[in-house]
Design a protein around this motif. Structure first.
Motif, PDB file in Angstrom:
ATOM      1  N   THR A 193       0.794  -1.226   0.000  1.00 51.52           N
ATOM      2  CA  THR A 193       0.000   0.000   0.000  1.00 51.52           C
ATOM      3  C   THR A 193       0.826   1.276   0.000  1.00 51.52           C
ATOM      4  O   THR A 193       0.299   2.336  -0.254  1.00 51.52           O
ATOM      5  N   GLY A 194       2.129   1.208   0.263  1.00 54.87           N
ATOM      6  CA  GLY A 194       2.920   2.413   0.395  1.00 54.87           C
ATOM      7  C   GLY A 194       3.620   2.868  -0.870  1.00 54.87           C
ATOM      8  O   GLY A 194       4.405   3.790  -0.838  1.00 54.87           O
ATOM      9  N   THR A 195       3.365   2.227  -1.995  1.00 57.16           N
ATOM     10  CA  THR A 195       4.058   2.602  -3.217  1.00 57.16           C
ATOM     11  C   THR A 195       3.111   3.315  -4.165  1.00 57.16           C
ATOM     12  O   THR A 195       1.892   3.190  -4.072  1.00 57.16           O
ATOM     13  N   ASN A 196       3.693   4.058  -5.105  1.00 56.88           N
ATOM     14  CA  ASN A 196       2.897   4.719  -6.139  1.00 56.88           C
ATOM     15  C   ASN A 196       2.558   3.775  -7.286  1.00 56.88           C
ATOM     16  O   ASN A 196       1.700   4.082  -8.101  1.00 56.88           O
ATOM     17  N   ASN A 197       3.245   2.663  -7.372  1.00 50.65           N
ATOM     18  CA  ASN A 197       2.923   1.640  -8.361  1.00 50.65           C
ATOM     19  C   ASN A 197       1.882   0.698  -7.784  1.00 50.65           C
ATOM     20  O   ASN A 197       1.733   0.570  -6.582  1.00 50.65           O
ATOM     21  N   THR A 198       1.183   0.006  -8.663  1.00 50.27           N
ATOM     22  CA  THR A 198       0.233  -1.017  -8.232  1.00 50.27           C
ATOM     23  C   THR A 198       0.925  -2.367  -8.302  1.00 50.27           C
ATOM     24  O   THR A 198       1.415  -2.764  -9.362  1.00 50.27           O
ATOM     25  N   TRP A 199       0.988  -3.051  -7.176  1.00 52.69           N
ATOM     26  CA  TRP A 199       1.595  -4.381  -7.093  1.00 52.69           C
ATOM     27  C   TRP A 199       0.493  -5.412  -6.918  1.00 52.69           C
ATOM     28  O   TRP A 199      -0.348  -5.285  -6.030  1.00 52.69           O
ATOM     29  N   VAL A 200       0.484  -6.434  -7.761  1.00 56.78           N
ATOM     30  CA  VAL A 200      -0.493  -7.519  -7.649  1.00 56.78           C
ATOM     31  C   VAL A 200       0.275  -8.838  -7.633  1.00 56.78           C
ATOM     32  O   VAL A 200       1.075  -9.109  -8.540  1.00 56.78           O
ATOM     33  N   TRP A 201       0.042  -9.636  -6.615  1.00 57.64           N
ATOM     34  CA  TRP A 201       0.687 -10.933  -6.513  1.00 57.64           C
ATOM     35  C   TRP A 201      -0.019 -11.919  -7.423  1.00 57.64           C
ATOM     36  O   TRP A 201      -1.244 -11.996  -7.451  1.00 57.64           O
ATOM     37  N   ARG A 202       0.761 -12.670  -8.193  1.00 59.15           N
ATOM     38  CA  ARG A 202       0.220 -13.740  -9.036  1.00 59.15           C
ATOM     39  C   ARG A 202       0.788 -15.053  -8.527  1.00 59.15           C
ATOM     40  O   ARG A 202       1.995 -15.287  -8.606  1.00 59.15           O
ATOM     41  N   ALA A 203      -0.087 -15.888  -7.991  1.00 59.04           N
ATOM     42  CA  ALA A 203       0.347 -17.166  -7.434  1.00 59.04           C
ATOM     43  C   ALA A 203       0.805 -18.105  -8.549  1.00 59.04           C
ATOM     44  O   ALA A 203       0.352 -18.010  -9.687  1.00 59.04           O
ATOM     45  N   ALA A 204       1.695 -19.007  -8.193  1.00 59.01           N
ATOM     46  CA  ALA A 204       2.159 -20.012  -9.151  1.00 59.01           C
ATOM     47  C   ALA A 204       1.010 -20.942  -9.521  1.00 59.01           C
ATOM     48  O   ALA A 204       0.110 -21.190  -8.730  1.00 59.01           O
TER      49      ALA A 204
END
Length: 146
Positions: free
Chosen positions: A47-58
């Motif tokens: 939540t603290g970044t200006n980019n959007t991070w989305v985890w993709r599970a294996a």
């Protein structure tokens, strides 16, 4: 060429036309603000970044990792490649965490790195305290164009 984008040196393992990214490039992958001193950035969740991070599970067809999207809609996939443990020399956390070096040297035999997993991301710019930025760990390198 500036301190944000140093010239490739002879110890760089990347092929011709590519280089290990500086701490500034790694910080932009992490936060994308272009102004923050990356030596001061650290975040334990997405939540603290200006980019959007989305985890993709294996899955059966794909390795796990993080999909990072910036404000322009550009995407980057960083595989969860794990790391080689500094003491036991074994591969750890493949498919669970990713740990990538920058080319920027720090004191105490450390270098800045980007470390992430399903629960968050950390940009380790501090030369003290984090086991994952010690050079004795076998973190990965993701080459960027020169």
């Amino acid at each position: 060429i500036s301190s944000r984008n140093p010239v490739k040196n002879g110890n760089d393992p990347c092929p011709s036309g590519w280089k290990v990214p500086s701490k500034w490039v790694i910080a932009d992958i992490y936060n994308n603000d272009g102004t923050t001193d990356p030596a001061l950035d650290s975040q334990s969740n997405y939540t603290g970044t200006n980019n959007t991070w989305v985890w993709r599970a294996a899955s059966n067809n794909a390795v796990g990792g993080a999909v990072i999207t910036n404000a322009n809609g550009e995407r980057l996939f960083m595989p969860a490649v794990g790391y080689r443990h500094f003491k036991y020399y074994i591969l750890n956390d493949i498919g669970t965490y990713g740990s990538y070096w920058s080319s920027t040297y720090m004191a105490f035999s450390r270098a800045t790195n980007l470390y992430f997993g399903s629960n968050g991301v950390s940009y380790t710019g501090s030369p003290q305290g984090d086991l994952y930025n010690g050079k004795s760990n076998g973190n990965c390198v993701r080459c960027v164009a020169e």
